[in-house]
Design a protein around this motif. Sequence first.
Motif, PDB file in Angstrom:
ATOM      1  N   TYR A  42      15.349  80.059  74.463  1.00 23.15           N
ATOM      2  CA  TYR A  42      16.279  79.454  75.553  1.00 23.15           C
ATOM      3  C   TYR A  42      15.728  77.805  76.196  1.00 23.15           C
ATOM      4  O   TYR A  42      16.385  76.865  76.248  1.00 23.15           O
ATOM      5  N   LYS A  43      14.713  78.213  75.834  1.00 24.01           N
ATOM      6  CA  LYS A  43      13.429  77.141  76.258  1.00 24.01           C
ATOM      7  C   LYS A  43      13.608  75.979  75.019  1.00 24.01           C
ATOM      8  O   LYS A  43      13.012  74.747  74.542  1.00 24.01           O
ATOM      9  N   GLY A  44      14.138  76.101  73.861  1.00 23.60           N
ATOM     10  CA  GLY A  44      14.056  75.603  72.745  1.00 23.60           C
ATOM     11  C   GLY A  44      12.741  75.510  71.933  1.00 23.60           C
ATOM     12  O   GLY A  44      13.072  74.519  71.950  1.00 23.60           O
ATOM     13  N   ALA A  73      21.411  82.124  75.006  1.00 27.37           N
ATOM     14  CA  ALA A  73      20.200  81.074  75.382  1.00 27.37           C
ATOM     15  C   ALA A  73      20.730  80.415  75.220  1.00 27.37           C
ATOM     16  O   ALA A  73      20.582  78.878  76.089  1.00 27.37           O
ATOM     17  N   ALA A  74      20.260  80.097  73.332  1.00 27.46           N
ATOM     18  CA  ALA A  74      19.796  78.492  73.180  1.00 27.46           C
ATOM     19  C   ALA A  74      21.409  77.578  73.565  1.00 27.46           C
ATOM     20  O   ALA A  74      21.475  76.337  73.711  1.00 27.46           O
ATOM     21  N   TYR A  76      23.704  77.718  75.471  1.00 30.62           N
ATOM     22  CA  TYR A  76      23.553  77.319  77.374  1.00 30.62           C
ATOM     23  C   TYR A  76      23.143  76.442  77.747  1.00 30.62           C
ATOM     24  O   TYR A  76      23.328  75.237  78.527  1.00 30.62           O
ATOM     25  N   ALA A  77      21.563  76.067  76.933  1.00 28.69           N
ATOM     26  CA  ALA A  77      20.572  75.426  77.638  1.00 28.69           C
ATOM     27  C   ALA A  77      20.856  74.434  76.441  1.00 28.69           C
ATOM     28  O   ALA A  77      19.894  73.603  76.810  1.00 28.69           O
ATOM     29  N   ARG A  79      20.404  74.285  73.001  1.00 28.15           N
ATOM     30  CA  ARG A  79      19.056  74.293  71.986  1.00 28.15           C
ATOM     31  C   ARG A  79      20.097  74.358  70.615  1.00 28.15           C
ATOM     32  O   ARG A  79      19.774  75.363  69.918  1.00 28.15           O
ATOM     33  N   ASP A 107      29.337  79.676  75.766  1.00 31.20           N
ATOM     34  CA  ASP A 107      28.058  78.767  76.461  1.00 31.20           C
ATOM     35  C   ASP A 107      28.011  77.666  75.902  1.00 31.20           C
ATOM     36  O   ASP A 107      27.435  77.087  77.515  1.00 31.20           O
ATOM     37  N   GLN A 111      28.441  74.367  79.270  1.00 27.50           N
ATOM     38  CA  GLN A 111      26.850  73.684  79.571  1.00 27.50           C
ATOM     39  C   GLN A 111      27.596  71.762  79.114  1.00 27.50           C
ATOM     40  O   GLN A 111      26.931  71.215  79.274  1.00 27.50           O
ATOM     41  N   ASN A 113      27.383  71.201  76.196  1.00 24.10           N
ATOM     42  CA  ASN A 113      26.084  70.891  74.607  1.00 24.10           C
ATOM     43  C   ASN A 113      26.654  70.838  73.589  1.00 24.10           C
ATOM     44  O   ASN A 113      27.019  72.016  72.995  1.00 24.10           O
TER      45      ASN A 113
END
Length: 159
Positions: A42-44, A73-74, A76-77, A79, A107, A111, A113
């Motif tokens: 998620y945080k990359g 998570a990746a 969505y964020a 990454r 996801d 977003q 992405n």
Amino acid sequence: MTALMNAVNKNNPALVQQLIQDGADVNELDASQDAPLVMAAYKGYTAIVKLLLEAGADVRAVDPGMKATALHAAAYAGRAEAAKLLIDYHIDINKQGPYNGYTALHDAIWQNNIEVVNVLLAANADLHLRSNEGKTPLEFARAKNRKEIIALLEAKAGK
């Protein structure tokens, strides 16, 4: 918070590696039931994602809220590098979240992405899976008015 999760949250690959060498359980959930792999994705924190995967982190781990995988998570964020690593380690790219039925592709579309959408398309994400609302990724992109993603999905689908 576990020592490993603390090192993940601080984006400290050297400490993560040391903790793994000292026997830290890469799949141990913290008090909030978060998995180190999901958090790092998620945080990359790509270097940490790689260390965790190399140490045997379970790609089936999910977050406590939506029960989404590290790939969700990746995606969505946004990454993309973390997403590539997870795919290389055979994460289920078509896994659907139990609450909304979203795949990682949904996801990424949600977003906007685009880079992650490209990664998922290159890995042959299923374009026909429907969310719990009944939307395929293309229908979802149209509903969100994601013009660039619509074009990518149409090109992949041969439309």
